[in-house]
Design a protein around this motif. Structure first.
Motif, PDB file in Angstrom:
ATOM      1  N   LEU A  53       0.828  -1.208   0.000  1.00  0.00           N
ATOM      2  CA  LEU A  53       0.000   0.000   0.000  1.00  0.00           C
ATOM      3  C   LEU A  53       0.866   1.263   0.000  1.00  0.00           C
ATOM      4  CD1 LEU A  53      -2.773  -1.006   2.581  1.00  0.00           C
ATOM      5  CD2 LEU A  53      -3.025  -0.815   0.095  1.00  0.00           C
ATOM      6  N   LEU A  54       1.948   1.238   0.767  1.00  0.00           N
ATOM      7  CA  LEU A  54       2.843   2.393   0.841  1.00  0.00           C
ATOM      8  C   LEU A  54       3.459   2.718  -0.516  1.00  0.00           C
ATOM      9  CD1 LEU A  54       4.635   1.617   4.220  1.00  0.00           C
ATOM     10  CD2 LEU A  54       3.248   3.633   3.751  1.00  0.00           C
ATOM     11  N   LEU A  55       3.685   1.684  -1.322  1.00  0.00           N
ATOM     12  CA  LEU A  55       4.332   1.878  -2.620  1.00  0.00           C
ATOM     13  C   LEU A  55       3.334   2.043  -3.763  1.00  0.00           C
ATOM     14  CD1 LEU A  55       7.208  -0.738  -2.224  1.00  0.00           C
ATOM     15  CD2 LEU A  55       7.386   1.746  -2.068  1.00  0.00           C
ATOM     16  N   ASP A  56       2.055   1.947  -3.458  1.00  0.00           N
ATOM     17  CA  ASP A  56       1.017   2.064  -4.486  1.00  0.00           C
ATOM     18  C   ASP A  56       0.677   3.532  -4.719  1.00  0.00           C
ATOM     19  OD1 ASP A  56      -1.256   2.022  -6.086  1.00  0.00           O
ATOM     20  OD2 ASP A  56      -2.119   0.277  -5.064  1.00  0.00           O
ATOM     21  N   ASP A  57       0.956   4.037  -5.925  1.00  0.00           N
ATOM     22  CA  ASP A  57       0.716   5.448  -6.232  1.00  0.00           C
ATOM     23  C   ASP A  57      -0.764   5.813  -6.201  1.00  0.00           C
ATOM     24  OD1 ASP A  57       3.401   5.893  -6.519  1.00  0.00           O
ATOM     25  OD2 ASP A  57       3.410   5.636  -8.693  1.00  0.00           O
ATOM     26  N   ASN A  58      -1.634   4.821  -6.254  1.00  0.00           N
ATOM     27  CA  ASN A  58      -3.067   5.096  -6.271  1.00  0.00           C
ATOM     28  C   ASN A  58      -3.695   5.092  -4.874  1.00  0.00           C
ATOM     29  OD1 ASN A  58      -3.251   5.217  -9.163  1.00  0.00           O
ATOM     30  ND2 ASN A  58      -3.062   2.975  -9.191  1.00  0.00           N
ATOM     31  N   VAL A  59      -2.900   4.816  -3.858  1.00  0.00           N
ATOM     32  CA  VAL A  59      -3.405   4.765  -2.479  1.00  0.00           C
ATOM     33  C   VAL A  59      -2.867   5.966  -1.712  1.00  0.00           C
ATOM     34  CG1 VAL A  59      -3.445   3.459  -0.320  1.00  0.00           C
ATOM     35  CG2 VAL A  59      -3.548   2.260  -2.504  1.00  0.00           C
ATOM     36  N   SER A  60      -3.764   6.661  -1.024  1.00  0.00           N
ATOM     37  CA  SER A  60      -3.379   7.821  -0.226  1.00  0.00           C
ATOM     38  C   SER A  60      -3.194   7.407   1.231  1.00  0.00           C
ATOM     39  CB  SER A  60      -4.458   8.909  -0.311  1.00  0.00           C
ATOM     40  OG  SER A  60      -4.179   9.974   0.577  1.00  0.00           O
ATOM     41  N   ILE A  61      -1.976   7.625   1.778  1.00  0.00           N
ATOM     42  CA  ILE A  61      -1.678   7.274   3.166  1.00  0.00           C
ATOM     43  C   ILE A  61      -1.081   8.491   3.862  1.00  0.00           C
ATOM     44  CG2 ILE A  61      -0.355   5.794   4.712  1.00  0.00           C
ATOM     45  CD1 ILE A  61      -0.417   3.631   2.624  1.00  0.00           C
ATOM     46  N   ASN A  62      -1.688   8.865   4.992  1.00  0.00           N
ATOM     47  CA  ASN A  62      -1.201   9.993   5.777  1.00  0.00           C
ATOM     48  C   ASN A  62      -1.239   9.627   7.258  1.00  0.00           C
ATOM     49  OD1 ASN A  62      -1.043  12.325   3.688  1.00  0.00           O
ATOM     50  ND2 ASN A  62      -3.071  11.442   3.343  1.00  0.00           N
ATOM     51  N   THR A  63      -0.445  10.328   8.039  1.00  0.00           N
ATOM     52  CA  THR A  63      -0.449  10.128   9.485  1.00  0.00           C
ATOM     53  C   THR A  63      -0.700  11.457  10.187  1.00  0.00           C
ATOM     54  OG1 THR A  63       1.944  10.473   9.658  1.00  0.00           O
ATOM     55  CG2 THR A  63       1.179   8.206   9.349  1.00  0.00           C
ATOM     56  N   SER A  64      -1.035  11.365  11.451  1.00  0.00           N
ATOM     57  CA  SER A  64      -1.260  12.563  12.252  1.00  0.00           C
ATOM     58  C   SER A  64      -0.654  12.337  13.629  1.00  0.00           C
ATOM     59  CB  SER A  64      -2.751  12.858  12.379  1.00  0.00           C
ATOM     60  OG  SER A  64      -2.979  13.977  13.210  1.00  0.00           O
ATOM     61  N   GLN A  65      -0.257  13.423  14.299  1.00  0.00           N
ATOM     62  CA  GLN A  65       0.341  13.258  15.624  1.00  0.00           C
ATOM     63  C   GLN A  65      -0.703  12.843  16.648  1.00  0.00           C
ATOM     64  OE1 GLN A  65      -0.180  16.194  14.229  1.00  0.00           O
ATOM     65  NE2 GLN A  65      -1.143  17.558  15.700  1.00  0.00           N
ATOM     66  N   SER A  66      -0.249  12.165  17.686  1.00  0.00           N
ATOM     67  CA  SER A  66      -1.125  11.802  18.798  1.00  0.00           C
ATOM     68  C   SER A  66      -1.529  13.067  19.546  1.00  0.00           C
ATOM     69  CB  SER A  66      -0.401  10.848  19.748  1.00  0.00           C
ATOM     70  OG  SER A  66       0.110   9.731  19.052  1.00  0.00           O
ATOM     71  N   TYR A 166       6.128  10.009  -1.937  1.00  0.00           N
ATOM     72  CA  TYR A 166       5.990  10.818  -0.731  1.00  0.00           C
ATOM     73  C   TYR A 166       6.790  12.113  -0.801  1.00  0.00           C
ATOM     74  CZ  TYR A 166       3.482   6.826   0.993  1.00  0.00           C
ATOM     75  OH  TYR A 166       2.552   5.828   1.108  1.00  0.00           O
ATOM     76  N   LEU A 167       7.843  12.149  -1.594  1.00  0.00           N
ATOM     77  CA  LEU A 167       8.533  13.419  -1.820  1.00  0.00           C
ATOM     78  C   LEU A 167       7.620  14.378  -2.571  1.00  0.00           C
ATOM     79  CD1 LEU A 167      12.137  12.241  -2.788  1.00  0.00           C
ATOM     80  CD2 LEU A 167      11.364  13.218  -0.612  1.00  0.00           C
ATOM     81  N   TYR A 168       6.846  13.850  -3.505  1.00  0.00           N
ATOM     82  CA  TYR A 168       5.894  14.678  -4.242  1.00  0.00           C
ATOM     83  C   TYR A 168       4.736  15.112  -3.337  1.00  0.00           C
ATOM     84  CZ  TYR A 168       1.850  15.680  -7.190  1.00  0.00           C
ATOM     85  OH  TYR A 168       0.728  16.247  -7.725  1.00  0.00           O
ATOM     86  N   LYS A 169       4.193  14.178  -2.553  1.00  0.00           N
ATOM     87  CA  LYS A 169       3.059  14.500  -1.688  1.00  0.00           C
ATOM     88  C   LYS A 169       3.427  15.535  -0.623  1.00  0.00           C
ATOM     89  CE  LYS A 169       0.276  11.529  -0.072  1.00  0.00           C
ATOM     90  NZ  LYS A 169      -0.315  10.389   0.649  1.00  0.00           N
ATOM     91  N   ILE A 234      18.897  -1.193   9.631  1.00  0.00           N
ATOM     92  CA  ILE A 234      18.400  -1.096   8.253  1.00  0.00           C
ATOM     93  C   ILE A 234      16.920  -1.458   8.253  1.00  0.00           C
ATOM     94  CG2 ILE A 234      18.597  -1.983   5.900  1.00  0.00           C
ATOM     95  CD1 ILE A 234      21.528  -2.630   6.524  1.00  0.00           C
ATOM     96  N   ILE A 235      16.094  -0.551   7.783  1.00  0.00           N
ATOM     97  CA  ILE A 235      14.656  -0.777   7.684  1.00  0.00           C
ATOM     98  C   ILE A 235      14.258  -0.695   6.215  1.00  0.00           C
ATOM     99  CG2 ILE A 235      12.377   0.122   8.313  1.00  0.00           C
ATOM    100  CD1 ILE A 235      13.580   1.136  10.890  1.00  0.00           C
ATOM    101  N   TYR A 236      13.478  -1.640   5.748  1.00  0.00           N
ATOM    102  CA  TYR A 236      13.107  -1.658   4.345  1.00  0.00           C
ATOM    103  C   TYR A 236      11.589  -1.726   4.193  1.00  0.00           C
ATOM    104  CZ  TYR A 236      12.237  -6.674   4.865  1.00  0.00           C
ATOM    105  OH  TYR A 236      11.744  -7.891   5.278  1.00  0.00           O
ATOM    106  N   THR A 237      11.120  -1.280   3.037  1.00  0.00           N
ATOM    107  CA  THR A 237       9.705  -1.348   2.698  1.00  0.00           C
ATOM    108  C   THR A 237       9.552  -2.094   1.381  1.00  0.00           C
ATOM    109  OG1 THR A 237       9.237   0.753   3.778  1.00  0.00           O
ATOM    110  CG2 THR A 237       7.609  -0.033   2.203  1.00  0.00           C
ATOM    111  N   GLY A 238       9.109  -3.313   1.448  1.00  0.00           N
ATOM    112  CA  GLY A 238       8.719  -4.030   0.244  1.00  0.00           C
ATOM    113  C   GLY A 238       9.820  -4.740  -0.512  1.00  0.00           C
ATOM    114  N   ASN A 239      11.103  -4.565  -0.155  1.00  0.00           N
ATOM    115  CA  ASN A 239      12.170  -5.213  -0.925  1.00  0.00           C
ATOM    116  C   ASN A 239      13.289  -5.639   0.018  1.00  0.00           C
ATOM    117  OD1 ASN A 239      14.395  -5.828  -2.678  1.00  0.00           O
ATOM    118  ND2 ASN A 239      13.293  -4.761  -4.318  1.00  0.00           N
ATOM    119  N   ARG A 240      13.193  -6.852   0.517  1.00  0.00           N
ATOM    120  CA  ARG A 240      14.182  -7.369   1.456  1.00  0.00           C
ATOM    121  C   ARG A 240      15.546  -7.517   0.796  1.00  0.00           C
ATOM    122  NH1 ARG A 240      13.898 -10.100   6.321  1.00  0.00           N
ATOM    123  NH2 ARG A 240      15.727 -11.349   6.800  1.00  0.00           N
TER     124      ARG A 240
END
Length: 249
Positions: A53-66, A166-169, A234-240
């Motif tokens: 989902l994080l890598l899907d350009d068609n899905v909008s993901i945002n966070t907010s502070q507690s 996310y650089l674009y967003k 090292i933390i990765y998203t989607g590509n071990r």
């Protein structure tokens, strides 16, 4: 040894046994996926699904502070005799620190130290771990505070962006730059500066060159530690495979 409590956001979760061992408390954060609200400690997706989902350009993901109330609830359950250290994302990137400071004002009898780590995740989590280990080696709260104050100067963080989504967003690049970057397989490396603002420190073509450049940057940062032990995560998203290649380098 100093007994203390260390508070972080849920953004970089720790195993339960680690939190118990080091008196670390995580506060969940709101996550919005295509406008649906969740808490990041209760997402209805597997890690693999979340990465896709994080890598899907068609899905909008945002966070907010507690909100401040979440911090206040934690402070309320801790004895005023126990020092509390709250590790927050850079105030240039989010308002987590404002929530923590607002909650702190409600507990004037507590010894609460709110730290701006000047970094994005996972640095607040790592600094909380370093602080907890340091608390076992010092003899006073004042010494612990001095050690913690030196952490931001020693820490380094480099992000390799496989996707420019996310650089674009975030407004750091334009739509045209994002499109062109995708076409030529541009891979930027981003790091926080001394003020906690994210900036591009290198640009490469293709992921393999980015991995090598990141290794050079990490090595340069390690040399600045003047012989101290260096911890690397090292933390990765989607590509071990990319993460393993970076580890080998």
């Amino acid at each position: 040894m100093v007994k203390a409590v260390f508070v972080i956001s849920q953004l970089s979760p720790l195993p339960e046994e680690t939190k118990t061992r080091f008196n670390i408390i995580e506060i969940p954060s709101p996550v919005y996926i295509d406008k649906e609200e969740y808490l990041d400690n209760n997402l209805p997706f597997s890690k693999e699904k979340m990465c896709s989902l994080l890598l899907d350009d068609n899905v909008s993901i945002n966070t907010s502070q507690s909100p401040p109330s979440d911090y206040a609830e934690v402070f309320r359950n801790i004895s005023p005799e126990t020092p509390i250290f709250v590790f927050c994302l850079s105030n240039k990137l989010s308002a987590y620190i404002k929530s923590a400071l607002t909650a702190k004002e409600q507990f004037p009898d507590h010894d609460i130290t709110v730290i701006d780590t000047l970094c994005p995740p996972p640095m607040p989590t790592l600094q909380a771990l370093w602080a907890a280990r340091t608390a076992e080696k010092v003899s006073s709260v004042e010494e612990l505070k001095e050690r913690i104050a030196s952490f931001p100067k020693k820490a380094g963080l480099f992000w390799i962006f496989r996707s420019l989504k996310y650089l674009y967003k975030s407004g750091r690049i334009s739509a045209a730059q994002a499109f062109l970057g995708k076409m030529i397989q541009l891979v930027p490396i981003v790091a926080p500066n001394e003020e906690g603002i994210l900036s591009t420190v290198a640009k490469t073509r293709r992921i393999n060159k980015a991995i090598q450049k990141a290794c050079d940057l990490v090595s340069e940062k390690a040399r600045q530690c003047e012989g101290e032990t260096v911890d690397m995560v090292i933390i990765y998203t989607g590509n071990r495979e990319n993460a393993e290649n970076l580890d080998k380098e």
